[in-house]
Scaffold this motif. Structure first.
Motif, mmCIF file in Angstrom:
data_model
loop_
_atom_site.group_PDB
_atom_site.id
_atom_site.type_symbol
_atom_site.label_atom_id
_atom_site.label_comp_id
_atom_site.label_asym_id
_atom_site.label_seq_id
_atom_site.Cartn_x
_atom_site.Cartn_y
_atom_site.Cartn_z
ATOM 1 N N TRP A 1 0.816 -1.222 0.000
ATOM 2 C CA TRP A 1 0.000 0.000 0.000
ATOM 3 C C TRP A 1 0.847 1.268 0.000
ATOM 4 O O TRP A 1 0.325 2.363 -0.177
ATOM 5 N N ASN B 1 -0.352 5.076 1.603
ATOM 6 C CA ASN B 1 -1.694 5.343 1.099
ATOM 7 C C ASN B 1 -2.742 4.795 2.061
ATOM 8 O O ASN B 1 -2.476 3.873 2.813
ATOM 9 N N LYS B 2 -3.894 5.356 1.982
ATOM 10 C CA LYS B 2 -5.076 4.979 2.781
ATOM 11 C C LYS B 2 -4.879 5.320 4.264
ATOM 12 O O LYS B 2 -3.757 5.528 4.727
ATOM 13 N N GLU C 1 -9.637 2.957 6.878
ATOM 14 C CA GLU C 1 -10.060 2.371 5.597
ATOM 15 C C GLU C 1 -9.748 0.877 5.507
ATOM 16 O O GLU C 1 -10.162 0.206 4.559
ATOM 17 N N PHE D 1 -12.037 -2.082 3.378
ATOM 18 C CA PHE D 1 -11.274 -2.692 2.287
ATOM 19 C C PHE D 1 -11.243 -4.208 2.446
ATOM 20 O O PHE D 1 -11.504 -4.959 1.498
ATOM 21 N N VAL E 1 1.017 -3.044 4.822
ATOM 22 C CA VAL E 1 0.389 -1.746 5.084
ATOM 23 C C VAL E 1 1.343 -0.869 5.898
ATOM 24 O O VAL E 1 2.309 -1.369 6.491
ATOM 25 N N GLY F 1 0.274 0.122 -6.826
ATOM 26 C CA GLY F 1 -0.942 0.832 -7.231
ATOM 27 C C GLY F 1 -2.168 -0.058 -7.345
ATOM 28 O O GLY F 1 -3.246 0.290 -6.838
ATOM 29 N N SER G 1 -2.916 -2.640 -5.833
ATOM 30 C CA SER G 1 -3.402 -3.272 -4.585
ATOM 31 C C SER G 1 -4.301 -2.317 -3.808
ATOM 32 O O SER G 1 -4.853 -2.670 -2.770
ATOM 33 N N LEU G 2 -4.454 -1.103 -4.314
ATOM 34 C CA LEU G 2 -5.284 -0.118 -3.601
ATOM 35 C C LEU G 2 -6.749 -0.222 -3.987
ATOM 36 O O LEU G 2 -7.613 0.357 -3.338
ATOM 37 N N LYS G 3 -7.014 -0.933 -5.086
ATOM 38 C CA LYS G 3 -8.406 -1.095 -5.520
ATOM 39 C C LYS G 3 -8.783 -2.567 -5.415
ATOM 40 O O LYS G 3 -8.113 -3.430 -5.995
#
Ligand code: PGA
Length: 258
Positions: free
Chosen positions: A14, A17-18, A22, A26, A47, A239, A241-243
């Motif tokens: 990650w 990010n986040k 969250e 997720f 993370v 990138g 892995s964020l969606k």
């Protein structure tokens, strides 16, 4: 070489990010989007340290917890650092080491990377050791030489039994976050070279056991070709892995590749 000696690992990175809040939504979404059973394929989310407690609270048997960095020191006067014991206490079973962003931004040298690998293995946490060449090194034909140097330096002083437990991620710097993925052949060539190096330095058994991942703009579209390569045992995914939708596609592909 045969993949049957190794599991597949699909690891999300990650980065920064986040938010911790969250993590729960997720994970709930991700659990619904991935197969109930993925034997032979481990799913990991690396993370930020601030998110580890939430990961650990929401813990799910299908998703392993990973950190992105750790101190090479045991404890004490190291303001701002986080120890192996601390991430262990929060349930981390994996930790990224030597990511090119940390090598560039935080001065993680090969020596420091080596110390972190030792510290993690002593506590039975799996290091995900990142190595990778710059575009300039690739253009000058120095890729294999550079990767060989980085792998040897990071594994220095380990017993063969410990080397088997290290996960190595080949991440060409020019492919990270750029949308420019290595071709299947380029990625396979380097992962094969890493396996050959392990065979020469340790043994055929060690080289067969070590999981080697590819990382660098791996996404839902290009993952199938990369994961089908004989020496690529999974991915380290930033990138994408964020969606949830994108990461779930890669997980499903990884479960097929085992
Ligand atoms: P990326 O990052 O997938 O966004 O290129 C990979 C990584 O740096 O681990």
């Amino acid at each position: 070489m045969n993949k049957k000696y190794r599991r597949v690992i699909i690891a999300g990175n990650w980065k920064m990010n986040k938010l911790p809040s969250e993590v729960k939504p997720f994970l709930e979404e991700l659990k619904d989007a991935i197969p109930e059973h993925t034997p032979g394929c481990s799913i990991v989310l690396c993370v930020p340290a601030t998110h580890l407690a939430s990961m650990s609270r929401e813990k799910h048997r299908r998703i392993g917890i990973g950190a992105q960095n750790v101190s090479q020191f045991d404890k004490g006067a190291h303001t701002g650092e986080i120890s192996v014991d601390m991430i262990d206490d929060l349930g981390a079973r994996y930790c990224i080491v030597g990511h090119s962003e940390r090598r560039a931004d935080n001065g993680d040298t090969d020596e420091i990377v080596n110390a972190k690998v030792h510290a993690l293995l002593n506590r039975h946490i799996t290091p995900i050791l990142c190595v990778g060449e710059s575009l300039e090194q690739r253009d000058r034909g120095l890729t294999i030489e550079h990767i060989t140097y980085q792998v040897k330096a990071a594994l220095y002083g380990l017993e063969p039994e410990q080397v088997k437990k290290v996960v190595i991620a080949y991440e060409p710097i020019w492919a990270i976050g750029t949308g420019r993925t290595a071709t299947d052949e380029q990625a396979q060539e380097v992962c094969f070279a890493i396996r050959e190096l392990l065979r020469r330095e340790y043994s055929a058994m060690v080289s067969r056991k070590v999981c080697i991942l590819y990382g660098g703009s791996m996404n839902a579209k290009n993952c199938a070709g990369l994961l089908a390569q004989p020496d690529i045992d999974g991915g380290l995914i930033g990138g994408a892995s964020l969606k949830v939708e994108d990461f779930a596609v890669i997980v499903r592909e990884g479960s097929r590749a085992e």
